[in-house]
Design a protein around this motif. Structure first.
Motif, PDB file in Angstrom:
ATOM      1  N   GLU A 516       0.834  -1.205   0.000  1.00 51.75           N
ATOM      2  CA  GLU A 516       0.000   0.000   0.000  1.00 51.75           C
ATOM      3  C   GLU A 516       0.869   1.257   0.000  1.00 51.75           C
ATOM      4  O   GLU A 516       0.544   2.261  -0.646  1.00 51.75           O
ATOM      5  N   TYR A 517       1.990   1.217   0.716  1.00 50.54           N
ATOM      6  CA  TYR A 517       2.931   2.355   0.691  1.00 50.54           C
ATOM      7  C   TYR A 517       3.462   2.535  -0.731  1.00 50.54           C
ATOM      8  O   TYR A 517       3.512   3.643  -1.263  1.00 50.54           O
ATOM      9  N   GLU A 518       3.866   1.412  -1.343  1.00 45.74           N
ATOM     10  CA  GLU A 518       4.443   1.481  -2.687  1.00 45.74           C
ATOM     11  C   GLU A 518       3.414   1.965  -3.701  1.00 45.74           C
ATOM     12  O   GLU A 518       3.742   2.725  -4.622  1.00 45.74           O
ATOM     13  N   ASP A 519       2.162   1.550  -3.510  1.00 45.31           N
ATOM     14  CA  ASP A 519       1.101   1.980  -4.422  1.00 45.31           C
ATOM     15  C   ASP A 519       0.877   3.489  -4.327  1.00 45.31           C
ATOM     16  O   ASP A 519       0.680   4.172  -5.340  1.00 45.31           O
ATOM     17  N   HIS A 520       0.894   4.007  -3.104  1.00 41.22           N
ATOM     18  CA  HIS A 520       0.727   5.453  -2.906  1.00 41.22           C
ATOM     19  C   HIS A 520       1.874   6.222  -3.564  1.00 41.22           C
ATOM     20  O   HIS A 520       1.651   7.249  -4.217  1.00 41.22           O
ATOM     21  N   ILE A 521       3.105   5.711  -3.374  1.00 41.71           N
ATOM     22  CA  ILE A 521       4.290   6.453  -3.826  1.00 41.71           C
ATOM     23  C   ILE A 521       4.508   6.305  -5.337  1.00 41.71           C
ATOM     24  O   ILE A 521       4.700   7.295  -6.049  1.00 41.71           O
ATOM     25  N   ASN A 522       4.430   5.063  -5.803  1.00 42.38           N
ATOM     26  CA  ASN A 522       4.780   4.812  -7.205  1.00 42.38           C
ATOM     27  C   ASN A 522       3.630   5.041  -8.172  1.00 42.38           C
ATOM     28  O   ASN A 522       3.830   5.538  -9.283  1.00 42.38           O
ATOM     29  N   ASN A 523       2.417   4.651  -7.762  1.00 43.47           N
ATOM     30  CA  ASN A 523       1.271   4.734  -8.672  1.00 43.47           C
ATOM     31  C   ASN A 523       0.293   5.851  -8.335  1.00 43.47           C
ATOM     32  O   ASN A 523      -0.725   6.007  -9.000  1.00 43.47           O
ATOM     33  N   LYS A 524       0.576   6.568  -7.262  1.00 41.55           N
ATOM     34  CA  LYS A 524      -0.329   7.635  -6.798  1.00 41.55           C
ATOM     35  C   LYS A 524      -1.751   7.091  -6.676  1.00 41.55           C
ATOM     36  O   LYS A 524      -2.725   7.695  -7.125  1.00 41.55           O
ATOM     37  N   HIS A 525      -1.836   5.947  -6.051  1.00 42.40           N
ATOM     38  CA  HIS A 525      -3.121   5.261  -5.934  1.00 42.40           C
ATOM     39  C   HIS A 525      -3.326   4.750  -4.509  1.00 42.40           C
ATOM     40  O   HIS A 525      -2.401   4.194  -3.905  1.00 42.40           O
ATOM     41  N   CYS A 526      -4.505   4.975  -3.962  1.00 46.24           N
ATOM     42  CA  CYS A 526      -4.839   4.485  -2.626  1.00 46.24           C
ATOM     43  C   CYS A 526      -5.679   3.224  -2.777  1.00 46.24           C
ATOM     44  O   CYS A 526      -6.833   3.292  -3.238  1.00 46.24           O
ATOM     45  N   THR A 527      -5.120   2.091  -2.412  1.00 38.62           N
ATOM     46  CA  THR A 527      -5.785   0.802  -2.602  1.00 38.62           C
ATOM     47  C   THR A 527      -7.161   0.757  -1.943  1.00 38.62           C
ATOM     48  O   THR A 527      -8.112   0.186  -2.485  1.00 38.62           O
ATOM     49  N   ALA A 528      -7.267   1.356  -0.767  1.00 37.11           N
ATOM     50  CA  ALA A 528      -8.525   1.302  -0.017  1.00 37.11           C
ATOM     51  C   ALA A 528      -9.531   2.347  -0.493  1.00 37.11           C
ATOM     52  O   ALA A 528     -10.682   2.344  -0.066  1.00 37.11           O
ATOM     53  N   GLY A 529      -9.103   3.235  -1.389  1.00 30.93           N
ATOM     54  CA  GLY A 529     -10.011   4.288  -1.861  1.00 30.93           C
ATOM     55  C   GLY A 529     -10.352   5.249  -0.753  1.00 30.93           C
ATOM     56  O   GLY A 529     -11.496   5.700  -0.625  1.00 30.93           O
ATOM     57  N   SER A 530      -9.354   5.589   0.066  1.00 29.92           N
ATOM     58  CA  SER A 530      -9.614   6.391   1.256  1.00 29.92           C
ATOM     59  C   SER A 530      -8.946   7.764   1.217  1.00 29.92           C
ATOM     60  O   SER A 530      -9.531   8.740   1.659  1.00 29.92           O
ATOM     61  N   CYS A 531      -7.737   7.838   0.688  1.00 28.89           N
ATOM     62  CA  CYS A 531      -6.989   9.103   0.699  1.00 28.89           C
ATOM     63  C   CYS A 531      -7.562  10.065  -0.351  1.00 28.89           C
ATOM     64  O   CYS A 531      -7.480   9.804  -1.563  1.00 28.89           O
ATOM     65  N   LYS A 532      -8.093  11.158   0.106  1.00 28.05           N
ATOM     66  CA  LYS A 532      -8.844  12.062  -0.768  1.00 28.05           C
ATOM     67  C   LYS A 532      -8.038  12.583  -1.948  1.00 28.05           C
ATOM     68  O   LYS A 532      -8.564  12.771  -3.047  1.00 28.05           O
ATOM     69  N   ALA A 533      -6.762  12.842  -1.720  1.00 29.49           N
ATOM     70  CA  ALA A 533      -5.939  13.409  -2.796  1.00 29.49           C
ATOM     71  C   ALA A 533      -5.705  12.417  -3.927  1.00 29.49           C
ATOM     72  O   ALA A 533      -5.305  12.806  -5.023  1.00 29.49           O
ATOM     73  N   LEU A 534      -5.978  11.138  -3.670  1.00 33.24           N
ATOM     74  CA  LEU A 534      -5.644  10.104  -4.660  1.00 33.24           C
ATOM     75  C   LEU A 534      -6.867   9.430  -5.258  1.00 33.24           C
ATOM     76  O   LEU A 534      -6.741   8.426  -5.953  1.00 33.24           O
ATOM     77  N   ILE A 535      -8.035   9.938  -4.973  1.00 30.71           N
ATOM     78  CA  ILE A 535      -9.245   9.270  -5.490  1.00 30.71           C
ATOM     79  C   ILE A 535     -10.137  10.260  -6.230  1.00 30.71           C
ATOM     80  O   ILE A 535     -10.035  11.471  -6.049  1.00 30.71           O
TER      81      ILE A 535
END
Length: 591
Positions: A516-535
């Motif tokens: 999940e850390y790598e997804d946020h950093i590398n893909n700018k994606h929040c797996t859980a669909g929770s981080c507002k800046a990424l959804i």
């Protein structure tokens, strides 16, 4: 004290009052008076089932019948049916002697030692506590046991401190007992501050004499003549009931001078803390009682040799002390039958988060996390997928699905990277972002850092900044490694437990949810669909134009004709999720 053939109890701990318990209590009073029913109406603490408050128990010819989800709109109907028509309302029964109940399982799976009187007796009645064998343990101790024998009983029981570290209680008492001084103190740590934790508060609100009796026994064992209860001022009901209990115990001769006609004297003071999390740490708590700023000190010397104002002092938390009278009455061997080889007895947990049966439970040590969450707790709210459980509060760690069969005992939990802590258990489902969860807990500890240590003060600040930018889609490839390096240094160099454990949520989420850390950093994606800046919220083609999403949108970002496919103006959308939660047709997706 039972005076009538009908006894009605209303759960009026903080949870019951918040759910409308006082209004229900008043309605019952009026109903009894209006219908000429001769019944005794009582107030009790919380039995643990906070999720079905308000709870009302009727004890009469049907035995004990407990009703849940009672409110001022349905209480008259329940009383009319049960007391007048003699036909108990079975659909509202949660637990009973003769009619079963929807929540029978949750109590059946528990072993209640600390909580055995909570929800049963009136916490403001010392007579009711005495009816439950209250103050028999201290009488036995003073009349039949030496301080050394009491300490040995604690050692034999295997009781470990329930405040977090799990240090053996008997050994701790031994250190204070051995210290040579003409003055010693006994302190109860009731400064419960973990997010999601309310175990100690519930014990103090539901059975304050139990903890007081434990304090008196501990004071006798170490040779203290004065004690303090350090309770946060945010617990007004607990403080009120403690003051009543102390006054009543003094009136009965269980506190004060010449207790049970012996030469043992013990006085208890209450100190209201200002709600600083760091004051849960022993030396910070003692500084606060002394009138200083609540900051920890380097150990040694330990409080057992130099505590309050330099005198030997023993500190235990509420749950630890509440176990003591039971151990003295029933014996160390009986207590040691519960639990595992190195973790004896039971543990009280506050079940919170995405769980169906949120509340207070007491389980034997060794029960698996899976059993606690899915049997005792009833599983995940809305039947969503389990993701993790945070154990030990902000100083603890997140345990993933793959470790659900971990036994709940000190050593097994520590081996996962979390800690037992005081007993907060926060359950998370698939919609929880683990990076954001780490940020939440670190934000808490960073705010609560007293600032004395550079590593804790500055280190947690830098970690929080990194986590913040990762959740905002601004993470760097080197961030995970940097978080790990900072964590190791902060844990090693901080003075007290707050700093030494603050990185735990970060380390455990990196360990178990690194993807999940790598997804946020590398893909700018929040797996859980929770981080507002990424959804982004988007309306799909199966929208039927019911306009429900349009009505709940607080910023008018949704447009479209009735029965037509709607759209979301991404410039206006604040990503509050109100449309997503409202849509009944699965027509809104998070991308």
């Amino acid at each position: 004290m039972k005076n009538k053939n009908i006894i009605i109890k209303v759960g009026l701990a903080s949870c019951g009052i918040a759910a409308g318990g006082l209004e229900v209590y008043e309605k019952i009073e009026n109903f009894l008076q209006k219908n000429g029913i001769d019944a005794e109406l009582k107030k009790t603490g919380c039995i643990g089932m906070c999720y079905v408050e308000v709870l009302v128990e009727i004890e009469d010819e049907f035995g004990k019948t407990m009703y849940g989800n009672v409110d001022d709109a349905n209480i008259d109907e329940i009383l009319q049916s049960h007391l007048v028509s003699k036909s108990p309302k079975k659909d509202k029964i949660v637990f009973s002697d003769n009619f079963g109940g929807s929540e029978t399982e949750i109590l059946g799976l528990q072993t209640r030692i600390v909580l055995e009187n909570c929800g049963d007796i009136d916490p403001e009645s010392i007579e009711e506590y005495q009816e439950k064998d209250g103050y028999q343990a201290i009488e036995k101790v003073i009349k039949e046991m030496s301080p050394e024998e009491v300490i040995q009983e604690m050692k034999d029981s295997g009781l470990r401190g329930r405040g977090g570290a799990g240090f053996p209680t008997g050994l701790k008492w031994q250190f204070a007992h051995n210290a040579e001084s003409d003055k010693k103190f006994l302190v109860c740590n009731a400064d419960e501050g973990d997010p999601g934790a309310f175990m100690d508060r519930s014990v103090l609100e539901g059975d304050p004499h139990r903890m007081l009796e434990g304090m008196i026994i501990a004071a006798y064992a170490i040779g203290a003549d004065e004690g303090y209860i350090y309770c946060r001022a945010e617990y007004p009901l607990a403080l009120k009931r403690l003051r009543i209990a102390i006054k009543d115990a003094e009136g009965k001769g269980f506190l004060g001078n010449n207790i049970f006609d012996s030469d043992f004297n013990f006085k208890i003071n209450i100190y209201e803390g200002a709600g600083a999390f760091v004051c849960g740490e022993e030396t910070a708590l003692l500084s606060s009682i002394e009138g200083k700023r609540g900051m920890p000190n380097l150990r040694p010397p330990y409080p057992a040799s130099s505590g309050l104002w330099g005198y030997p002092t023993n500190i235990n938390n509420v749950e630890t002390l509440a176990n003591v009278p039971w151990i003295i009455r029933k014996g160390a061997e009986e207590f040691a039958k519960f639990g595992t080889e190195k973790s004896k007895g039971t543990k009280v947990f506050a079940l919170t988060g995405k769980i169906k049966r949120g509340g207070l439970v007491e389980i034997p040590m060794g029960m698996s996390l899976r059993e606690v969450i899915f049997k005792v707790g009833g599983g995940i709210l809305d039947d969503k997928k389990f993701k993790a459980v945070q154990l030990g509060g902000p100083s603890g760690g997140c345990i993933p699905d793959s470790l659900l069969d971990t036994p709940v005992d000190y050593d097994s939990v520590t081996a996962t990277g979390a800690i037992m802590g005081s007993g907060g258990m926060v359950v998370m489902d698939e919609t929880t972002c683990m990076v954001d969860m780490a940020r939440f807990f670190l934000n808490f500890t960073q705010d609560e850092s007293c600032g004395k240590c550079t590593f804790c003060r500055i280190g947690t600040k830098r970690m929080l900044e990194i986590l913040q930018r990762i959740t905002e889609g601004k993470g760097k490839e080197t961030d995970i490694k940097l978080l790990e390096e900072l964590s190791v240094k902060i844990k090693a160099a901080s003075l007290c437990g707050l700093g030494q454990t603050a990185p735990n949520p970060v380390l455990t989420t990196i360990k178990y949810f690194r993807n999940e850390y790598e997804d946020h950093i590398n893909n700018k994606h929040c797996t859980a669909g929770s981080c507002k800046a990424l959804i982004t919220y988007k309306i799909k083609d199966n929208c039927i134009g019911c306009e429900m999403c349009k009505r709940v949108c607080p910023v008018d970002a949704i447009s479209g004709e009735k029965k037509g496919i709607h759209t979301i103006d991404q410039e206006k959308c604040t990503k509050c999720g109100a449309c997503y939660d409202t849509c009944k047709f699965d027509a809104i997706e998070i991308i």
